[in-house]
Scaffold this motif. Structure first.
Motif, PDB file in Angstrom:
ATOM      1  N   LEU A 177      86.941  33.198  22.915  1.00  0.00           N
ATOM      2  CA  LEU A 177      86.022  34.261  22.502  1.00  0.00           C
ATOM      3  C   LEU A 177      84.686  33.725  21.972  1.00  0.00           C
ATOM      4  O   LEU A 177      83.635  34.311  22.266  1.00  0.00           O
ATOM      5  N   PRO A 178      84.681  32.631  21.203  1.00  0.00           N
ATOM      6  CA  PRO A 178      83.378  32.098  20.787  1.00  0.00           C
ATOM      7  C   PRO A 178      82.508  31.718  21.986  1.00  0.00           C
ATOM      8  O   PRO A 178      81.298  31.965  21.998  1.00  0.00           O
ATOM      9  N   GLY A 179      83.143  31.117  23.001  1.00  0.00           N
ATOM     10  CA  GLY A 179      82.403  30.747  24.211  1.00  0.00           C
ATOM     11  C   GLY A 179      81.877  31.971  24.939  1.00  0.00           C
ATOM     12  O   GLY A 179      80.740  31.975  25.447  1.00  0.00           O
ATOM     13  N   ALA A 180      82.694  33.024  25.000  1.00  0.00           N
ATOM     14  CA  ALA A 180      82.271  34.262  25.657  1.00  0.00           C
ATOM     15  C   ALA A 180      81.110  34.900  24.908  1.00  0.00           C
ATOM     16  O   ALA A 180      80.139  35.379  25.521  1.00  0.00           O
ATOM     17  N   LEU A 181      81.192  34.911  23.562  1.00  0.00           N
ATOM     18  CA  LEU A 181      80.123  35.505  22.759  1.00  0.00           C
ATOM     19  C   LEU A 181      78.818  34.716  22.919  1.00  0.00           C
ATOM     20  O   LEU A 181      77.735  35.297  23.062  1.00  0.00           O
ATOM     21  N   GLU A 182      78.925  33.389  22.953  1.00  0.00           N
ATOM     22  CA  GLU A 182      77.727  32.544  23.133  1.00  0.00           C
ATOM     23  C   GLU A 182      77.088  32.826  24.490  1.00  0.00           C
ATOM     24  O   GLU A 182      75.865  32.928  24.613  1.00  0.00           O
ATOM     25  N   ALA A 183      77.916  32.994  25.532  1.00  0.00           N
ATOM     26  CA  ALA A 183      77.398  33.265  26.876  1.00  0.00           C
ATOM     27  C   ALA A 183      76.693  34.616  26.912  1.00  0.00           C
ATOM     28  O   ALA A 183      75.634  34.770  27.552  1.00  0.00           O
ATOM     29  N   ALA A 184      77.282  35.606  26.195  1.00  0.00           N
ATOM     30  CA  ALA A 184      76.670  36.936  26.154  1.00  0.00           C
ATOM     31  C   ALA A 184      75.307  36.872  25.462  1.00  0.00           C
ATOM     32  O   ALA A 184      74.322  37.457  25.943  1.00  0.00           O
ATOM     33  N   GLU A 185      75.245  36.163  24.347  1.00  0.00           N
ATOM     34  CA  GLU A 185      73.977  36.071  23.600  1.00  0.00           C
ATOM     35  C   GLU A 185      72.924  35.291  24.381  1.00  0.00           C
ATOM     36  O   GLU A 185      71.730  35.633  24.365  1.00  0.00           O
ATOM     37  N   THR A 186      73.383  34.253  25.093  1.00  0.00           N
ATOM     38  CA  THR A 186      72.445  33.480  25.928  1.00  0.00           C
ATOM     39  C   THR A 186      71.892  34.362  27.044  1.00  0.00           C
ATOM     40  O   THR A 186      70.687  34.367  27.325  1.00  0.00           O
ATOM     41  N   GLY A 187      72.781  35.123  27.684  1.00  0.00           N
ATOM     42  CA  GLY A 187      72.357  36.021  28.755  1.00  0.00           C
ATOM     43  C   GLY A 187      71.353  37.050  28.264  1.00  0.00           C
ATOM     44  O   GLY A 187      70.376  37.379  28.964  1.00  0.00           O
ATOM     45  N   LEU A 188      71.583  37.556  27.048  1.00  0.00           N
ATOM     46  CA  LEU A 188      70.691  38.581  26.493  1.00  0.00           C
ATOM     47  C   LEU A 188      69.315  38.023  26.140  1.00  0.00           C
ATOM     48  O   LEU A 188      68.334  38.767  26.057  1.00  0.00           O
ATOM     49  N   GLU A 189      69.225  36.720  25.949  1.00  0.00           N
ATOM     50  CA  GLU A 189      67.905  36.111  25.727  1.00  0.00           C
ATOM     51  C   GLU A 189      67.040  36.245  26.980  1.00  0.00           C
ATOM     52  O   GLU A 189      65.824  36.392  26.903  1.00  0.00           O
ATOM     53  N   TYR A 190      67.709  36.194  28.148  1.00  0.00           N
ATOM     54  CA  TYR A 190      66.995  36.292  29.421  1.00  0.00           C
ATOM     55  C   TYR A 190      66.899  37.737  29.923  1.00  0.00           C
ATOM     56  O   TYR A 190      65.960  38.084  30.636  1.00  0.00           O
ATOM     57  N   PHE A 191      67.937  38.561  29.556  1.00  0.00           N
ATOM     58  CA  PHE A 191      67.975  39.956  30.025  1.00  0.00           C
ATOM     59  C   PHE A 191      68.216  40.878  28.829  1.00  0.00           C
ATOM     60  O   PHE A 191      69.295  41.460  28.673  1.00  0.00           O
ATOM     61  N   PRO A 192      67.226  40.988  27.942  1.00  0.00           N
ATOM     62  CA  PRO A 192      67.435  41.728  26.685  1.00  0.00           C
ATOM     63  C   PRO A 192      67.667  43.231  26.880  1.00  0.00           C
ATOM     64  O   PRO A 192      68.138  43.897  25.962  1.00  0.00           O
ATOM     65  N   TYR A 193      67.359  43.767  28.061  1.00  0.00           N
ATOM     66  CA  TYR A 193      67.550  45.205  28.295  1.00  0.00           C
ATOM     67  C   TYR A 193      68.788  45.495  29.156  1.00  0.00           C
ATOM     68  O   TYR A 193      68.925  46.584  29.701  1.00  0.00           O
ATOM     69  N   SER A 194      69.666  44.512  29.281  1.00  0.00           N
ATOM     70  CA  SER A 194      70.868  44.681  30.115  1.00  0.00           C
ATOM     71  C   SER A 194      71.962  45.406  29.336  1.00  0.00           C
ATOM     72  O   SER A 194      72.554  44.852  28.398  1.00  0.00           O
ATOM     73  N   SER A 195      72.249  46.640  29.736  1.00  0.00           N
ATOM     74  CA  SER A 195      73.329  47.384  29.071  1.00  0.00           C
ATOM     75  C   SER A 195      74.691  46.727  29.329  1.00  0.00           C
ATOM     76  O   SER A 195      75.563  46.725  28.464  1.00  0.00           O
ATOM     77  N   GLN A 196      74.846  46.136  30.531  1.00  0.00           N
ATOM     78  CA  GLN A 196      76.129  45.512  30.869  1.00  0.00           C
ATOM     79  C   GLN A 196      76.422  44.307  29.959  1.00  0.00           C
ATOM     80  O   GLN A 196      77.539  44.135  29.489  1.00  0.00           O
TER      81      GLN A 196
END
Length: 473
Positions: free
Chosen positions: A50-69
């Motif tokens: 889960l920590p790895g999944a959360l880090e990946a989500a936060e990293t993705g949101l840095e590039y796609f901050p308006y992604s609802s998914q």
């Protein structure tokens, strides 16, 4: 066509993970699309990292901050780590970008429930129901039914499942669930109407026939239930639960041969169960086939050797055949598991009394009374045993005790009469007989059974005749 799609998918994922690691470590990497981050998050989630999944989500949101998914995936991980309020905040943000994603409402519901805010969860789902149609609406109704289940609003669970079936009559999950909730809530009449309508549209829906039958069974309309179960097994000849319930319905109607046929079909279709063998044993017992009853009770006891009642039932078949020693052996087995069960001690006392071992029998009957003071059968057995053994004074005392313990059951006035006559106290005996006759004249047969000699007394004969003339017997 790809020859090995699984292998290719694995290679693609490995390449994505490699690029993701390069990204995190500041090395040269290919540009990762939004859906690539979604796959990476799912990968870590599947591995329970889960920590790895959360880090990946936060990293993705840095590039796609308006992604609802990506926001929804992040909220899902936060829920899994019990960060419910943070998850709600993230979901509120996701809703700004896409309020038509059903996962928003399901995850919000989970968060509200975790925070013990049931009313908010219900309100949210009820509002969402107006926004969605088709499969998504059905998913929300299932979610709402689970919320009501958690908070013990069971009639509303039934309502949700009913709504699902009104929209999708073939929905197997709802058909399976509503059967349980119909029985639990007792809403059999509504269930019958619902399933008759489903069957009218889908006559070959075996689950609808089964649920219809179960609802009839819930109303004790066993004949109708059996008819409906028979339709279910015609459609699906391997429908073991239909045969099982049909067997129960036949037993209720005392149609034991038909019950045996249904229950034996269950044994053919599924792994043998103790309860089925026991039920078949019960049917044979009722039919007076004690050898077959024993055979099936024994099969049940082999599957559950710690069930004392099965040994008791085997003993009961021997008692019916007056095979006292065999009965005693199985009663001893039962009593090794549970010593003070009144039924076991009563049966043991009856066996000992039949063997004229009156003192032992009295001890067993005494245990029954100590454990169940108001037990009429226990008092009756004790008094009859004392009388048969010639302990008339003790029998009289126990009649008085029985009358007190059982709120003066009329039966014991007749036994008291017998004991007083046996003690040579005819005047007192006649008073008790008069009282017993005034309350329950038909029970005089109990007196005549235990002490037929009283008919040699003219006063007794006259008193009985007087009640016969008054048409009270």
């Amino acid at each position: 066509m790809r020859e090995n799609p699984f292998s290719e998918d694995r290679e693609e994922l490995d390449e994505l993970l490699k690029q993701y690691e390069n990204l995190k470590n500041g090395r040269s990497h290919s540009f990762l699309e939004e859906d690539a981050f979604e796959r990476i998050i799912d990968h870590f989630d599947d591995k329970d990292d889960l920590p790895g999944a959360l880090e990946a989500a936060e990293t993705g949101l840095e590039y796609f901050p308006y992604s609802s998914q990506l926001l929804i995936k992040k909220a899902d991980i936060l829920l899994a780590t019990r960060k419910y309020r943070e998850a709600l905040d993230v979901l509120e943000q996701a809703e700004l970008f896409d309020h038509n994603d059903i996962n928003l409402y399901i995850l919000k519901t989970d968060a509200y429930l975790a925070l013990d805010q049931q009313e908010k969860a219900v309100q949210l789902l009820e509002e969402a129901l107006t926004m969605f149609t088709g499969e998504e609406r059905l998913d929300l109704l299932f979610e709402l039914s689970d919320v009501y289940d958690d908070y013990e609003e069971f009639d509303k669970v039934f309502d949700c499942l009913k709504m699902i079936l009104e929209e999708d009559p073939a929905n197997e999950e709802a058909l399976y669930k509503i059967c349980f909730w119909t029985d639990f809530t007792g809403r059999n009449e509504e269930s019958i109407k619902l399933h008759l309508k489903i069957i009218d549209e889908q006559p070959y829906n075996e689950l609808a026939w089964f649920n219809l039958a179960a609802s009839y069974q819930g109303l004790k309309l066993y004949e109708k239930a059996i008819d409906a179960y028979q339709y279910a097994v015609v459609i699906d000849e391997k429908f073991d639960y239909a045969y099982r319930n049909m067997g129960d319905a036949y037993i209720r109607l005392r149609k034991y041969k038909e019950a045996i046929e249904s229950l034996e079909k269950v044994l053919e279709l599924t792994r043998p169960e103790e309860v089925i063998y026991e039920a078949i044993g019960h049917c044979y017992h009722r039919l007076g086939n004690f050898a077959q009853a024993r055979l099936h009770y024994r099969k049940a006891s082999h599957m559950n050797p710690d069930d004392s009642k099965l040994y008791y039932k085997i003993a009961a078949t021997y008692i019916a055949e007056q095979q006292w020693e065999h009965a005693i052996k199985y009663l001893e087995n039962a009593m090794r598991i549970q010593k003070n069960v009144p039924e076991f001690n009563l049966a043991m006392g009856q066996c000992k009394m039949a063997q004229e071992k009156y003192k032992e029998a009295i001890q067993y009957f005494g245990i029954v009374i100590r454990n169940k003071t108001r037990n009429v059968a226990g008092w009756e057995a004790l008094i009859r045993c004392l009388f048969k053994a010639g302990y008339y004074e003790e029998a009289s005392e126990q009649c008085v005790a029985a009358l007190k313990a059982t709120d003066e059951k009329p039966l014991f006035y007749f036994y008291y009469t017998a004991t007083l006559f046996a003690e040579g106290r005819p005047k007192e005996a006649m008073l008790q007989l008069e009282h017993g006759m005034s309350l329950a004249p038909k029970l005089v047969k109990k007196l005549l059974d235990i002490s037929p000699v009283v008919l040699q007394n003219n006063q007794v004969v006259d008193l009985i005749a007087r009640y016969k003339k008054g048409h009270k017997i």
